[in-house]
Design a protein around this motif. Structure first.
Motif, PDB file in Angstrom:
ATOM      1  N   ARG A  78      -5.483   5.862 -22.439  1.00  0.00           N
ATOM      2  CA  ARG A  78      -5.148   7.270 -22.601  1.00  0.00           C
ATOM      3  C   ARG A  78      -6.369   8.165 -22.750  1.00  0.00           C
ATOM      4  NH1 ARG A  78      -2.089   9.640 -26.336  1.00  0.00           N
ATOM      5  NH2 ARG A  78      -3.127   8.359 -27.886  1.00  0.00           N
ATOM      6  N   LEU A  79      -7.296   7.979 -21.861  1.00  0.00           N
ATOM      7  CA  LEU A  79      -8.465   8.844 -21.905  1.00  0.00           C
ATOM      8  C   LEU A  79      -8.175  10.196 -21.282  1.00  0.00           C
ATOM      9  CD1 LEU A  79     -11.321   6.447 -20.868  1.00  0.00           C
ATOM     10  CD2 LEU A  79     -11.024   7.523 -23.052  1.00  0.00           C
ATOM     11  N   VAL A  80      -7.101  10.266 -20.531  1.00  0.00           N
ATOM     12  CA  VAL A  80      -6.779  11.503 -19.840  1.00  0.00           C
ATOM     13  C   VAL A  80      -5.444  12.019 -20.359  1.00  0.00           C
ATOM     14  CG1 VAL A  80      -8.019  11.147 -17.699  1.00  0.00           C
ATOM     15  CG2 VAL A  80      -5.798  10.098 -18.017  1.00  0.00           C
ATOM     16  N   GLY A  81      -5.182  13.252 -20.087  1.00  0.00           N
ATOM     17  CA  GLY A  81      -3.907  13.831 -20.460  1.00  0.00           C
ATOM     18  C   GLY A  81      -2.876  13.579 -19.381  1.00  0.00           C
ATOM     19  N   PRO A  82      -1.715  14.204 -19.472  1.00  0.00           N
ATOM     20  CA  PRO A  82      -0.637  13.922 -18.513  1.00  0.00           C
ATOM     21  C   PRO A  82      -1.025  14.193 -17.065  1.00  0.00           C
ATOM     22  CG  PRO A  82       0.193  15.247 -20.322  1.00  0.00           C
ATOM     23  CD  PRO A  82      -1.284  15.146 -20.526  1.00  0.00           C
ATOM     24  N   VAL A  83      -1.731  15.279 -16.830  1.00  0.00           N
ATOM     25  CA  VAL A  83      -2.084  15.584 -15.449  1.00  0.00           C
ATOM     26  C   VAL A  83      -3.064  14.551 -14.913  1.00  0.00           C
ATOM     27  CG1 VAL A  83      -3.208  17.258 -13.976  1.00  0.00           C
ATOM     28  CG2 VAL A  83      -1.690  18.022 -15.753  1.00  0.00           C
ATOM     29  N   GLY A  84      -4.057  14.240 -15.699  1.00  0.00           N
ATOM     30  CA  GLY A  84      -5.018  13.229 -15.275  1.00  0.00           C
ATOM     31  C   GLY A  84      -4.346  11.881 -15.066  1.00  0.00           C
ATOM     32  N   HIS A  85      -3.362  11.611 -15.917  1.00  0.00           N
ATOM     33  CA  HIS A  85      -2.616  10.357 -15.825  1.00  0.00           C
ATOM     34  C   HIS A  85      -2.051  10.168 -14.427  1.00  0.00           C
ATOM     35  CE1 HIS A  85      -0.635   7.199 -18.196  1.00  0.00           C
ATOM     36  NE2 HIS A  85       0.418   7.368 -17.438  1.00  0.00           N
ATOM     37  N   VAL A  86      -1.378  11.183 -13.967  1.00  0.00           N
ATOM     38  CA  VAL A  86      -0.725  11.013 -12.668  1.00  0.00           C
ATOM     39  C   VAL A  86      -1.742  11.106 -11.530  1.00  0.00           C
ATOM     40  CG1 VAL A  86      -0.036  13.412 -12.571  1.00  0.00           C
ATOM     41  CG2 VAL A  86       1.219  11.752 -11.292  1.00  0.00           C
ATOM     42  N   LEU A  87      -2.815  11.893 -11.719  1.00  0.00           N
ATOM     43  CA  LEU A  87      -3.831  11.925 -10.661  1.00  0.00           C
ATOM     44  C   LEU A  87      -4.483  10.561 -10.506  1.00  0.00           C
ATOM     45  CD1 LEU A  87      -5.528  15.363 -11.317  1.00  0.00           C
ATOM     46  CD2 LEU A  87      -4.233  14.707  -9.324  1.00  0.00           C
ATOM     47  N   PHE A  88      -4.706   9.900 -11.618  1.00  0.00           N
ATOM     48  CA  PHE A  88      -5.277   8.563 -11.539  1.00  0.00           C
ATOM     49  C   PHE A  88      -4.318   7.582 -10.899  1.00  0.00           C
ATOM     50  CE2 PHE A  88      -9.422   7.804 -13.215  1.00  0.00           C
ATOM     51  CZ  PHE A  88      -9.731   8.963 -13.876  1.00  0.00           C
ATOM     52  N   MET A  89      -3.044   7.747 -11.174  1.00  0.00           N
ATOM     53  CA  MET A  89      -2.068   6.851 -10.542  1.00  0.00           C
ATOM     54  C   MET A  89      -2.131   6.977  -9.040  1.00  0.00           C
ATOM     55  SD  MET A  89       1.468   6.922 -12.531  1.00  0.00           S
ATOM     56  CE  MET A  89       1.586   6.975 -14.272  1.00  0.00           C
ATOM     57  N   GLU A  90      -2.217   8.216  -8.593  1.00  0.00           N
ATOM     58  CA  GLU A  90      -2.318   8.430  -7.142  1.00  0.00           C
ATOM     59  C   GLU A  90      -3.568   7.772  -6.596  1.00  0.00           C
ATOM     60  OE1 GLU A  90      -2.546  12.525  -6.184  1.00  0.00           O
ATOM     61  OE2 GLU A  90      -0.419  12.676  -5.772  1.00  0.00           O
ATOM     62  N   ARG A  91      -4.610   7.886  -7.356  1.00  0.00           N
ATOM     63  CA  ARG A  91      -5.883   7.349  -6.897  1.00  0.00           C
ATOM     64  C   ARG A  91      -5.837   5.833  -6.818  1.00  0.00           C
ATOM     65  NH1 ARG A  91      -9.171   9.022  -3.733  1.00  0.00           N
ATOM     66  NH2 ARG A  91     -11.352   9.016  -4.257  1.00  0.00           N
ATOM     67  N   ILE A  92      -5.168   5.212  -7.787  1.00  0.00           N
ATOM     68  CA  ILE A  92      -5.032   3.752  -7.747  1.00  0.00           C
ATOM     69  C   ILE A  92      -4.262   3.366  -6.503  1.00  0.00           C
ATOM     70  CG2 ILE A  92      -4.026   1.761  -8.897  1.00  0.00           C
ATOM     71  CD1 ILE A  92      -4.431   3.081 -11.506  1.00  0.00           C
ATOM     72  N   ALA A  93      -3.212   4.126  -6.241  1.00  0.00           N
ATOM     73  CA  ALA A  93      -2.409   3.819  -5.065  1.00  0.00           C
ATOM     74  C   ALA A  93      -3.259   3.908  -3.811  1.00  0.00           C
ATOM     75  CB  ALA A  93      -1.231   4.787  -4.979  1.00  0.00           C
ATOM     76  N   SER A  94      -4.104   4.915  -3.721  1.00  0.00           N
ATOM     77  CA  SER A  94      -4.895   5.001  -2.495  1.00  0.00           C
ATOM     78  C   SER A  94      -5.977   3.934  -2.466  1.00  0.00           C
ATOM     79  CB  SER A  94      -5.458   6.399  -2.299  1.00  0.00           C
ATOM     80  OG  SER A  94      -6.485   6.655  -3.177  1.00  0.00           O
ATOM     81  N   CYS A  95      -6.434   3.488  -3.635  1.00  0.00           N
ATOM     82  CA  CYS A  95      -7.351   2.329  -3.657  1.00  0.00           C
ATOM     83  C   CYS A  95      -6.690   1.146  -3.013  1.00  0.00           C
ATOM     84  CB  CYS A  95      -7.631   1.884  -5.093  1.00  0.00           C
ATOM     85  SG  CYS A  95      -9.082   2.514  -5.826  1.00  0.00           S
ATOM     86  N   PHE A  96      -5.453   0.886  -3.415  1.00  0.00           N
ATOM     87  CA  PHE A  96      -4.783  -0.282  -2.894  1.00  0.00           C
ATOM     88  C   PHE A  96      -4.438  -0.123  -1.426  1.00  0.00           C
ATOM     89  CE2 PHE A  96      -4.886  -2.988  -6.280  1.00  0.00           C
ATOM     90  CZ  PHE A  96      -4.327  -2.489  -7.441  1.00  0.00           C
ATOM     91  N   GLY A 113     -17.489  19.422 -20.849  1.00  0.00           N
ATOM     92  CA  GLY A 113     -17.386  18.301 -21.765  1.00  0.00           C
ATOM     93  C   GLY A 113     -16.105  18.289 -22.560  1.00  0.00           C
ATOM     94  N   ASP A 114     -15.089  18.975 -22.051  1.00  0.00           N
ATOM     95  CA  ASP A 114     -13.851  19.052 -22.814  1.00  0.00           C
ATOM     96  C   ASP A 114     -12.693  18.669 -21.905  1.00  0.00           C
ATOM     97  OD1 ASP A 114     -11.718  19.847 -24.390  1.00  0.00           O
ATOM     98  OD2 ASP A 114     -12.897  21.461 -25.256  1.00  0.00           O
ATOM     99  N   VAL A 115     -12.146  17.496 -22.144  1.00  0.00           N
ATOM    100  CA  VAL A 115     -11.143  16.995 -21.200  1.00  0.00           C
ATOM    101  C   VAL A 115      -9.836  17.786 -21.227  1.00  0.00           C
ATOM    102  CG1 VAL A 115      -9.846  14.955 -20.508  1.00  0.00           C
ATOM    103  CG2 VAL A 115     -12.162  14.718 -21.284  1.00  0.00           C
ATOM    104  N   PRO A 116      -9.288  18.145 -22.381  1.00  0.00           N
ATOM    105  CA  PRO A 116      -8.032  18.902 -22.354  1.00  0.00           C
ATOM    106  C   PRO A 116      -8.139  20.214 -21.596  1.00  0.00           C
ATOM    107  CG  PRO A 116      -8.364  18.016 -24.523  1.00  0.00           C
ATOM    108  CD  PRO A 116      -9.616  17.723 -23.763  1.00  0.00           C
ATOM    109  N   LEU A 117      -9.315  20.848 -21.645  1.00  0.00           N
ATOM    110  CA  LEU A 117      -9.458  22.090 -20.895  1.00  0.00           C
ATOM    111  C   LEU A 117      -9.412  21.821 -19.396  1.00  0.00           C
ATOM    112  CD1 LEU A 117     -12.148  24.163 -22.754  1.00  0.00           C
ATOM    113  CD2 LEU A 117      -9.771  24.706 -22.428  1.00  0.00           C
ATOM    114  N   VAL A 118     -10.025  20.733 -18.995  1.00  0.00           N
ATOM    115  CA  VAL A 118      -9.984  20.375 -17.575  1.00  0.00           C
ATOM    116  C   VAL A 118      -8.544  20.119 -17.159  1.00  0.00           C
ATOM    117  CG1 VAL A 118     -10.745  18.697 -15.873  1.00  0.00           C
ATOM    118  CG2 VAL A 118     -12.296  19.425 -17.636  1.00  0.00           C
ATOM    119  N   GLU A 119      -7.821  19.423 -18.050  1.00  0.00           N
ATOM    120  CA  GLU A 119      -6.408  19.154 -17.763  1.00  0.00           C
ATOM    121  C   GLU A 119      -5.652  20.451 -17.567  1.00  0.00           C
ATOM    122  OE1 GLU A 119      -4.155  16.294 -18.397  1.00  0.00           O
ATOM    123  OE2 GLU A 119      -5.892  15.059 -17.954  1.00  0.00           O
ATOM    124  N   GLU A 120      -5.883  21.367 -18.466  1.00  0.00           N
ATOM    125  CA  GLU A 120      -5.149  22.623 -18.403  1.00  0.00           C
ATOM    126  C   GLU A 120      -5.467  23.361 -17.117  1.00  0.00           C
ATOM    127  OE1 GLU A 120      -5.444  24.494 -22.172  1.00  0.00           O
ATOM    128  OE2 GLU A 120      -4.705  26.386 -21.350  1.00  0.00           O
TER     129      GLU A 120
END
Lengths: 823, 188
Positions: free
Chosen positions: A616-634, A220-227
């Motif tokens: 900004r629900l995610v940190g920097p790492v999540g940010h870019v992972l989501f970007m990749e995911r959007i790209a694969s959605c498209f 339940g802790d997003v920054p830890l997941v990011e790390e």
């Protein structure tokens, strides 16, 4: 109505933790190697690689036979860095016939399905813990049982509420400690929920019983997941193939893999869903059963069992009052094979069965410590569903430990088989039937009253009659409401709480229709009672269950409601409750399940993903992972083909998002990831296709600059060679290098930043040849070649973003990590 | 409010590109994009072409209104008979657009952003072009953009009627450019 997101986004727990993560990432003004070198020197020992096995390409590296519990080999083998070329290509070639997309879809769907597993808490007596510790497993009974619980051997058959039986191959349960999930994993803001005074005594007792404190096992802790994901990424960067030959063979496997989620994203998703925190508003992590264990060494076993039962009911192991305490107790007698008498144990076991009923088991374990060299020794399998804090602690421990050898404990094969049999028996004979019974009872007594015409009026009548409600109403929550709004929970025997439990049992038993129907009723109830956290939770799980309820094939059943559920849940979580973790979880589950439906839902998934990024629900790492995911959605979004040819195709958007992702990866200094994204972008933009290629100059140049940056950094910042650690980087020189270039480039006009750099660099190169060499930190000494001016693209090796640095120092600070890699 | 007009031909090729700012309410008519916007605007406009291809079959007007947004860039499109697209990208607060960088300040504060840029006209972004900037998706904005597009269309027609102009050729006429700028000053 977009909510304002400044403060509610930062819940008290997140706000002080957002900053440390953010600051650490930017690494002001230092070369990337400084930041790496400041961390404890990571030996890439074998034990470390097993920890990162879930994201490297060889998941079976750790050598355990069937119960490795890591990512399925097919998807895992395709992505990730090449760990050892020969083996991985063999694995790649043996990937099965089904398309990458269906593999990907089923993989994320499986993760989500298995995330909702029944939790079983383990309460073991002192002598049992000693017995297990004697075997060399410091975590006690919990540690030895956990890996085997995650996947029950064989098929598990479940009857759902309509009487249909279904069998599942991948059913599992989660073994937890008694107080797991109650505390936040961070030491700084741990609140002892109840029993503050006894926490010292409790803490002492738990430290004797648990190897790792319970708080580490909560998620339940997003920054830890990011790390954690960042650690995995860095490890992958370090291990990524050093030479060009590898790059070439590596690139062959790429084109088909755009749709398979990257293993880092899968890891992110899984860690977000592990260690579900125990909250009143959802009962997934409330224990469905409790294993009470004694061993054959104990002096008065029946007494001991009674004490344990009592402590779980009313004593120190009691759960908070919003947890329904009437769950199944399962009694286990652990028999010590090596030292104790089996006949004595058998008679004790019979006695137990007579006293406690049929929910008992005799578990025969050997108590001698197993050495790896022993006959029939197997390593304790790795858990798949550990919480982020736990995994991080393990990584840190192994990195800083002096000894190189693998410290995973071993157990005997007979033990492993015995435990597997125990888990199977417990799940199929006791847990699943009792859950089915419980949900049938609740369904009849509570929920069926609410369905149908009269049921709909029941909530209305509750509101309007002052003495309404079936139970004695709590006066604080308003007339007829069972919600205790001061403390924020429903009493566990209130009908709303019972229905929530019923719906959650439905999810855990994979009866999604029942779950969905119940959640819909609950949404209305919670809204009336203004129980916002419950309301948000019910909306979230209503969306998830309706998406899971339709099979992947049937096209558009009930998509209309999903958006509304997601929107309501999201809004409530962010604004009314202030729980960004739950909001992120809601959206991530929604996005993944919407993706699977395909078609227009892919647009919805992309839209929600952009929402996650913007808010900004995610940190920097999540940010870019989501970007990749959007790209694969498209990428998956294929047009209907209809009137105008490819209307509905989104190749340009996909290419755009891949480009953004590649840029963001480079900022994070993860060059091998950037390379993959850039390859996709170049492919979709047809960059290299002279005839049909890109006509926009700015785009072309930027993509080429990115490509060059990737090439130049491929062996770059985070790839550890011995030489790297010895290079000393002079950041002063680098700063001065950037300054003159800014002035010169400004004079050259704004038309094309890249061309501006080209000229300015040739002027500057003559002036500062020596410092430039050290900027690069390229162990292979490619720097002198770069400055010979062999190819025309090379002089533009400064960051295309260098022009930004003109404006102000803070921007320079921010861009420096990027510039480092380029120079 | 900063604008970027692109005229895109039939092969996804840019025929004309122009950046300008709003002249209303004290704006100086100069675009205040970040340097990255030089190529990022092109990326955004190119990506929006996907949506043009989808919306064009649904709408019966030539003016397709706002078809796409990304961060705070909004893209409006006007389609001509020869499959030439006029794409107008508008950004009420260019300094707040972070593209692929992870935004380190909350997204809802337009005045101060990551990097704390203090470049000249930045403080005027919320003031200049106030009406349109305040509400980029309103009906009033659409009307203003529609009027602008119509005027550009008329100028365009005169341009392509030039016998020496071949299809999909880049437009370099300074007259065209000044007419477009004038239209921008008038309507935007």
């Amino acid at each position: 109505m977009p909510p304002t997101l400044d403060d509610p986004l930062q819940s008290p727990q997140e706000s002080d933790s957002e900053q440390p993560v953010a600051v650490r990432k930017t690494r002001h003004g230092k070369s990337p190697l400084d930041s790496v070198a400041s961390l404890p020197y990571r030996r890439s020992n074998a034990s470390l690689s097993t920890l990162f096995a879930s994201t490297t390409s060889l998941p079976l590296q750790s050598g355990t036979p069937s119960e490795s519990g890591t990512v399925t080999p097919t998807a895992g083998a395709i992505n990730g860095s090449v760990f050892s070329p020969g083996a991985s290509s063999a694995l790649r070639s043996s990937s099965p016939a089904p398309s990458a997309q269906s593999v990907a879809n089923s993989e994320t769907r499986d993760i989500i399905q298995r995330a909702f597993s029944p939790h079983v808490s383990i309460l073991a007596s002192q002598d049992t813990e000693e017995l297990v510790r004697h075997k060399g497993i410091h975590g006690g009974l919990l540690e030895i049982l956990r890996p085997f619980g995650e996947r029950v051997q064989g098929k598990v058959t479940i009857r759902d509420s309509s009487g249909v039986s279904r069998s599942w191959e991948d059913y599992g349960i989660r073994f937890t400690g008694v107080r797991d999930g109650l505390e936040s994993p961070r030491l700084s803001d741990r609140k002892s929920t109840d029993s503050g005074g006894s926490s010292a005594r409790n803490g002492q007792r738990t430290s004797m019983v648990d190897y790792k404190p319970a708080r580490l096992r909560s998620g339940g802790d997003v920054p830890l997941v990011e790390e954690l994901v960042e650690r995995h990424l860095t490890f992958a960067e370090e291990q990524s193939g050093p030479v060009d030959a590898d790059y070439l063979t590596h690139i062959d496997g790429q084109p088909t893999d755009a749709r398979v989620p990257s293993p880092f994203y899968t890891l992110y998703l899984r860690r977000l869903l592990s260690g579900l925190p125990m909250v009143p508003s959802e009962t997934f992590s409330h224990p469905v059963a409790s294993v009470i264990a004694i061993s054959s060494r104990s002096a008065n076993p029946i007494e001991e069992l009674r004490n344990l039962f009592h402590s779980s009911n009313q004593g120190e192991h009691r759960l908070p009052q919003w947890v329904h305490n009437e769950f199944l107790r399962y009694y286990v007698l652990v028999h010590d094979e090596d030292f104790d008498d089996i006949t004595k144990s058998m008679s004790l076991f019979d006695q137990m069965k007579r006293h406690f009923g049929l929910h008992c088991h005799l578990l025969r374990l050997r108590s001698t410590q197993c050495l790896p060299s022993d006959d029939g020794a197997v390593k304790l399998p790795q858990c798949e569903w550990t919480a982020a804090a736990e995994e991080l602690a393990e990584i840190v421990r192994r990195e800083t430990s002096e000894d190189d050898d693998n410290t995973t404990p071993c157990i005997f094969e007979t033990d492993a088989n015995a435990i597997r049999a125990f888990v199977r028996e417990m799940v199929t004979q006791s847990i699943v039937p009792s859950m089915e019974r419980a949900s049938a009872t609740w369904n009849d007594q509570v929920a069926s009253r609410r369905r149908g015409l009269s049921g709909r009026f029941m909530s209305l009548s509750k509101r309007f009659t002052p003495f309404g409600g079936r139970n004695a109403s709590v006066p604080l929550g308003g007339a007829g409401s069972n919600y205790d709004s001061l403390q924020g929970f429903y009493r566990p025997d209130a009908p709303e709480a019972v229905m929530r439990k019923l719906a959650d049992y439905g999810m855990m038993l994979r009866d999604y229709k029942l779950a969905q129907g119940t959640y819909e009723i609950l949404c209305q109830d919670f809204k009336n009672d203004k129980a916002w956290r419950y309301y948000a939770g019910a909306n979230e799980t209503a969306a998830v269950s309706s998406l899971l309820a339709v099979s992947a094939v049937s096209p558009r059943v009930r998509v209309e409601g999903i958006d509304q559920y997601l929107e309501t849940a999201y809004y409530s979580y962010i604004t009314r409750v202030g729980a960004p973790y739950s909001a992120l979880r809601t959206l991530m589950l929604g996005i993944e399940l919407l993706r699977i439906r395909g078609g227009a839902s892919l647009d919805d998934a992309a839209r929600w993903s952009t929402r996650v990024l913007d808010d900004r629900l995610v940190g920097p790492v999540g940010h870019v992972l989501f970007m990749e995911r959007i790209a694969s959605c498209f990428t998956e979004r294929k047009g209907v083909g209809g009137v105008g040819g490819s209307s509905g195709d989104r190749t340009r958007k996909a290419a755009f998002w891949y480009m953004l992702a590649a840029d963001a990866w480079l900022r994070l200094e993860k060059t091998s990831q950037a390379e993959k994204c850039l390859h996709e972008a170049a492919r979709l933009y047809r960059l290299d296709d002279g005839e049909m290629g890109l006509r926009f100059d700015g785009m072309r140049d930027f993509l080429r600059a990115l490509r060059h940056a990737v090439k130049v950094n491929r062996n770059g910042p985070q790839h550890l060679d011995g030489v790297d650690l010895l290079a000393d980087d002079d950041d002063d020189d680098e700063r001065t290098l950037v300054e003159p270039l800014q002035e010169e480039s400004e004079q050259l006009g704004p038309r094309s930043p890249v061309f501006g750099h080209r000229k300015s660099l040739s002027i500057a190169a003559a002036a500062h040849p020596a410092p430039l060499q050290t900027q690069f930190a390229d162990p292979l000494g490619a720097v002198p070649n770069a400055y010979e001016g062999t190819d025309d693209v090379v002089p533009a090796m400064l960051s295309p973003h260098g022009v930004d640095a003109a404006s102000s120092t803070p921007v320079v600070e921010r861009k420096d990590p990027r510039d480092d890699g380029f120079e | 409010m900063s604008y970027h007009l692109s005229i895109i031909g039939t092969l996804d090729n840019p025929l004309f590109e122009l950046s300008f700012g709003s002249s209303k309410q004290g704006g100086d008519g100069v675009a205040k994009f970040r340097p990255e916007a030089l190529y990022m605007n092109q990326f955004l406009v190119h990506a929006a072409l996907d949506l043009v291809e989808e919306v064009q079959w649904v709408s019966k007007d030539l003016y397709l209104k706002r078809i796409d947004s990304h961060q705070n860039n909004h893209i409006h499109c006007f389609l001509t008979g020869g499959n030439v697209k006029f794409m107008l990208l508008m950004n009420p607060d260019p300094q707040a657009t972070t593209y692929s960088a992870y935004p380190t300040t909350p997204a809802s504060r337009p005045g101060t952003q990551a990097g704390g840029r203090q470049s000249g006209g930045a403080t005027g972004t919320t003031g200049a072009g106030g009406m349109l900037a305040a509400n980029p998706t309103s009906q009033g904005t659409e009307e203003a953009v529609r009027a602008f597009m119509n005027e550009v269309y008329e100028t365009w027609l005169k341009c392509i009627m030039n016998p020496f102009y071949t299809a999909n050729q880049v437009v370099t006429s300074p007259v065209f450019r000044s007419r477009v700028l004038a239209a921008g000053r008038k309507y935007l």
